[in-house]
Design a protein around this motif. Structure first.
Motif, PDB file in Angstrom:
ATOM      1  N   VAL A 216       0.899  -1.065  -0.060  1.00 50.13           N
ATOM      2  CA  VAL A 216       0.193   0.202   0.080  1.00 50.13           C
ATOM      3  C   VAL A 216       0.797   1.208  -0.068  1.00 50.13           C
ATOM      4  CG1 VAL A 216      -1.691   1.294   1.181  1.00 50.13           C
ATOM      5  CG2 VAL A 216      -2.126  -1.001   0.990  1.00 50.13           C
ATOM      6  N   MET A 217       1.769   1.109   0.815  1.00 51.44           N
ATOM      7  CA  MET A 217       2.711   2.464   0.987  1.00 51.44           C
ATOM      8  C   MET A 217       3.488   2.510  -0.204  1.00 51.44           C
ATOM      9  SD  MET A 217       4.171   2.531   4.777  1.00 51.44           S
ATOM     10  CE  MET A 217       4.761   4.363   4.609  1.00 51.44           C
ATOM     11  N   GLU A 218       4.015   1.512  -1.064  1.00 50.92           N
ATOM     12  CA  GLU A 218       4.897   1.826  -2.235  1.00 50.92           C
ATOM     13  C   GLU A 218       3.830   2.393  -3.283  1.00 50.92           C
ATOM     14  OE1 GLU A 218       6.392  -2.023  -3.117  1.00 50.92           O
ATOM     15  OE2 GLU A 218       8.411  -1.613  -1.965  1.00 50.92           O
ATOM     16  N   ASP A 219       2.586   1.933  -3.402  1.00 56.39           N
ATOM     17  CA  ASP A 219       1.732   2.368  -4.422  1.00 56.39           C
ATOM     18  C   ASP A 219       1.468   3.929  -4.154  1.00 56.39           C
ATOM     19  OD1 ASP A 219      -0.364   1.940  -6.561  1.00 56.39           O
ATOM     20  OD2 ASP A 219      -1.849   2.367  -4.851  1.00 56.39           O
ATOM     21  N   SER A 220       1.431   4.367  -2.752  1.00 58.58           N
ATOM     22  CA  SER A 220       0.785   5.626  -2.473  1.00 58.58           C
ATOM     23  C   SER A 220       2.290   6.514  -2.753  1.00 58.58           C
ATOM     24  CB  SER A 220       0.655   5.616  -0.784  1.00 58.58           C
ATOM     25  OG  SER A 220      -0.523   4.743  -0.406  1.00 58.58           O
ATOM     26  N   LYS A 221       3.275   5.786  -2.523  1.00 60.48           N
ATOM     27  CA  LYS A 221       4.647   6.830  -2.650  1.00 60.48           C
ATOM     28  C   LYS A 221       4.528   6.887  -4.175  1.00 60.48           C
ATOM     29  CE  LYS A 221       9.575   6.648  -2.053  1.00 60.48           C
ATOM     30  NZ  LYS A 221      10.652   5.728  -1.654  1.00 60.48           N
ATOM     31  N   VAL A 222       4.319   6.226  -4.997  1.00 58.79           N
ATOM     32  CA  VAL A 222       4.421   6.405  -6.539  1.00 58.79           C
ATOM     33  C   VAL A 222       3.317   7.557  -6.663  1.00 58.79           C
ATOM     34  CG1 VAL A 222       3.773   5.501  -8.802  1.00 58.79           C
ATOM     35  CG2 VAL A 222       5.209   4.021  -7.180  1.00 58.79           C
ATOM     36  N   GLN A 223       2.238   7.540  -6.197  1.00 56.76           N
ATOM     37  CA  GLN A 223       1.070   8.363  -6.604  1.00 56.76           C
ATOM     38  C   GLN A 223       1.762   9.569  -6.068  1.00 56.76           C
ATOM     39  OE1 GLN A 223      -2.832   7.142  -5.407  1.00 56.76           O
ATOM     40  NE2 GLN A 223      -2.506   5.217  -5.796  1.00 56.76           N
ATOM     41  N   VAL A 224       2.014   9.601  -4.843  1.00 58.19           N
ATOM     42  CA  VAL A 224       2.657  11.045  -4.341  1.00 58.19           C
ATOM     43  C   VAL A 224       3.722  11.700  -5.351  1.00 58.19           C
ATOM     44  CG1 VAL A 224       3.879  12.318  -2.521  1.00 58.19           C
ATOM     45  CG2 VAL A 224       2.095  10.433  -1.975  1.00 58.19           C
ATOM     46  N   PHE A 225       4.468  10.785  -5.626  1.00 57.80           N
ATOM     47  CA  PHE A 225       5.723  11.375  -6.626  1.00 57.80           C
ATOM     48  C   PHE A 225       5.002  11.946  -7.978  1.00 57.80           C
ATOM     49  CE2 PHE A 225       8.565  10.341 -10.111  1.00 57.80           C
ATOM     50  CZ  PHE A 225       9.855  11.180  -9.811  1.00 57.80           C
ATOM     51  N   GLU A 226       3.991  11.167  -8.407  1.00 59.51           N
ATOM     52  CA  GLU A 226       3.491  11.485  -9.837  1.00 59.51           C
ATOM     53  C   GLU A 226       2.817  12.919  -9.686  1.00 59.51           C
ATOM     54  OE1 GLU A 226       0.788   8.526 -10.736  1.00 59.51           O
ATOM     55  OE2 GLU A 226       2.468   7.254 -11.608  1.00 59.51           O
ATOM     56  N   ILE A 227       2.134  13.142  -8.201  1.00 61.13           N
ATOM     57  CA  ILE A 227       1.421  14.534  -8.116  1.00 61.13           C
ATOM     58  C   ILE A 227       2.629  15.608  -7.997  1.00 61.13           C
ATOM     59  CG2 ILE A 227       0.358  15.503  -6.137  1.00 61.13           C
ATOM     60  CD1 ILE A 227      -1.416  13.036  -5.598  1.00 61.13           C
ATOM     61  N   CYS A 228       3.720  14.991  -7.232  1.00 57.73           N
ATOM     62  CA  CYS A 228       4.835  16.013  -6.886  1.00 57.73           C
ATOM     63  C   CYS A 228       5.395  16.347  -8.154  1.00 57.73           C
ATOM     64  CB  CYS A 228       5.917  15.354  -6.064  1.00 57.73           C
ATOM     65  SG  CYS A 228       6.920  16.639  -5.307  1.00 57.73           S
ATOM     66  N   GLU A 229       5.364  15.620  -9.209  1.00 57.99           N
ATOM     67  CA  GLU A 229       5.975  15.909 -10.727  1.00 57.99           C
ATOM     68  C   GLU A 229       4.968  16.688 -11.317  1.00 57.99           C
ATOM     69  OE1 GLU A 229       9.041  15.293 -12.039  1.00 57.99           O
ATOM     70  OE2 GLU A 229       9.413  14.822  -9.965  1.00 57.99           O
ATOM     71  N   VAL A 230       3.794  16.569 -11.367  1.00 59.00           N
ATOM     72  CA  VAL A 230       3.012  17.437 -11.721  1.00 59.00           C
ATOM     73  C   VAL A 230       3.043  18.914 -11.369  1.00 59.00           C
ATOM     74  CG1 VAL A 230       0.373  17.979 -12.239  1.00 59.00           C
ATOM     75  CG2 VAL A 230       1.184  15.526 -12.621  1.00 59.00           C
ATOM     76  N   ALA A 231       3.006  18.759 -10.280  1.00 59.01           N
ATOM     77  CA  ALA A 231       3.062  20.117  -9.253  1.00 59.01           C
ATOM     78  C   ALA A 231       4.425  20.878  -9.787  1.00 59.01           C
ATOM     79  CB  ALA A 231       3.184  19.954  -7.767  1.00 59.01           C
ATOM     80  N   ARG A 232       5.639  20.323  -9.974  1.00 61.33           N
ATOM     81  CA  ARG A 232       6.905  20.852 -10.428  1.00 61.33           C
ATOM     82  C   ARG A 232       6.646  21.306 -11.767  1.00 61.33           C
ATOM     83  NH1 ARG A 232      10.584  19.558  -6.421  1.00 61.33           N
ATOM     84  NH2 ARG A 232      10.336  17.695  -5.476  1.00 61.33           N
ATOM     85  N   ARG A 233       6.066  20.639 -12.518  1.00 59.22           N
ATOM     86  CA  ARG A 233       5.803  21.195 -14.042  1.00 59.22           C
ATOM     87  C   ARG A 233       4.926  22.560 -13.982  1.00 59.22           C
ATOM     88  NH1 ARG A 233       5.809  15.522 -15.373  1.00 59.22           N
ATOM     89  NH2 ARG A 233       3.407  15.474 -15.348  1.00 59.22           N
TER      90      ARG A 233
END
Length: 392
Positions: free
Chosen positions: A18-35
């Motif tokens: 669960v945490m690995e899946d959540s970590k990927v989602q957080v990372f994707e959200i973070c990358e969208v925010a950075r762009r």
């Protein structure tokens, strides 16, 4: 016991998934925010530049409009000197300037509002990115902890209270270190790379103007920014773990560290070794290096030293570190009381590392008489395994 271990294992594996899946989602959200942040920053720079130009244009139009009104008043009063054509021309010019002034004032109001809006959005996205990074770091720490050997987890659960506290302190130290590294990357290379992206876009636009001198100047500045960013990245890598520590060993790495310390701080330093030099377990070498780092950092930040010496003594079953400075010194009782109340984190970190190494530390200091730190660490202790297990 095996049945309980199996149950714990399933719970931990589910939590990890669960945490690995959540970590990927957080990372994707973070990358969208950075762009989004990069786009907003670029737009904000354009708006700021256009706002400045518009304000200058409004100031110029106000000045021209005042002069035009004065001119219109003059020609309207003197029908002898000025013809009807002069009067009409002055009137049309004043009217046109008035219209232009109204348009640019409206544009200035719009641009200022847009500027304020973009600044708020940039600030909000930066806060979101920072929160996402913090969550990501916390999840990484927990994942690293859960992904370890299950038997190790059960042993920690069954260990004494002081052993559990050491484990928790290590986790907190890891999290603090990762936050520090993330902040260094965010404030250093990440900002530099974002700026380089914008500067390359500017260079592309300048190429269209075919002004090669301006483009050349921009590229020279870009090259300088890249060198600075590369230097920042190398510094972060060295602070994480000097590559020489694995390749050459502890003694050569300490020699390089002492030399760099003297060049950076202008504090005279001496490093000597006694006994037969030998390679130590990797985790032990890393821990000893951090101890020296912390000791030198204290001498620089707090002791106001002009001289620091380091001596490393190799015995058959013990390695000894002696760190001395000629700084202002301190009352040992006062500092120890602060350590007990968790306000003197430098000494806390040193003492905890030495406890993990199953070693001993003696500090001798007095006001006006400098400080002497003696560290004894057994070479064949089980502490090396302990440090490896905790990711030292």
């Amino acid at each position: 016991m095996d049945f309980h271990v199996g149950q714990i294992d399933r719970v931990i594996q589910n939590a990890i998934a669960v945490m690995e899946d959540s970590k990927v989602q957080v990372f994707e959200i973070c990358e969208v925010a950075r762009r989004e942040l990069l786009t907003l920053t670029y737009e904000l720079e354009n708006v700021l530049r256009e706002t400045t130009d518009t304000i200058d244009r409004v100031d110029g139009l106000e000045r021209d409009y005042r002069l035009a009104r004065i001119r219109l008043t003059e020609v309207s009063r003197d029908f002898v000197r000025f013809s009807e054509h002069d009067i009409k021309s002055a009137y049309e010019k004043a009217t046109q300037l008035q219209l232009d002034l109204m348009v640019y004032r409206e544009k200035e109001i719009y641009l200022k509002a847009r500027r304020d809006e973009l600044q708020q959005r940039v600030k909000g996205v930066e806060v979101s990115i920072e929160r996402a990074d913090t969550i990501n770091l916390q999840m990484s720490v927990v994942l690293d902890y859960l992904s370890g050997d299950l038997n190790q987890v059960t042993r920690i659960l069954e260990s004494a209270k002081n052993r559990q506290m050491i484990g928790l302190k290590i986790i907190l130290a890891q999290e603090d270190e990762r936050k520090r590294v993330a902040r260094e990357i965010h404030d250093g290379p990440a900002q530099s790379l974002a700026n380089l992206v914008l500067r390359t876009e500017i260079a592309e636009r300048l190429l269209e103007t075919k002004d090669l001198e301006v483009v050349r100047s921009e590229l020279i500045d870009l090259k300088s920014q890249i060198r600075i960013g590369l230097e920042e990245i190398r510094k972060i890598i060295f602070n994480l773990r000097p590559m020489a520590l694995d390749d050459l060993g502890l003694v050569p790495t300490l020699r390089k560290f002492v030399q760099d310390f003297e060049e950076k701080t202008r504090i005279r330093t001496v490093f000597e070794t006694t006994g037969k030099e030998k390679r130590l377990p990797s985790a032990m070498e890393a821990a000893l290096f951090r101890l020296v780092q912390e000791g030198f950092s204290n001498a620089h930040k707090h002791a106001q030293s002009t001289f620091v010496s380091l001596e490393m003594i190799f015995h058959e079953d013990i390695v000894q570190l002696l760190i001395e400075d000629n700084g202002v010194g301190f009352h040992l009782d006062v500092v120890e009381s602060r350590v007990n109340t968790h306000t003197h984190f430098g000494l806390i970190g040193m003492k905890e590392r030495i406890e993990l190494l199953q070693g001993k530390i003696d500090i001798d200091s007095a006001v006006g008489q400098g400080t002497r730190i003696r560290i004894n660490v057994p070479i064949k202790a089980e502490s090396g395994k302990e440090l490896i297990a905790h990711g030292e």
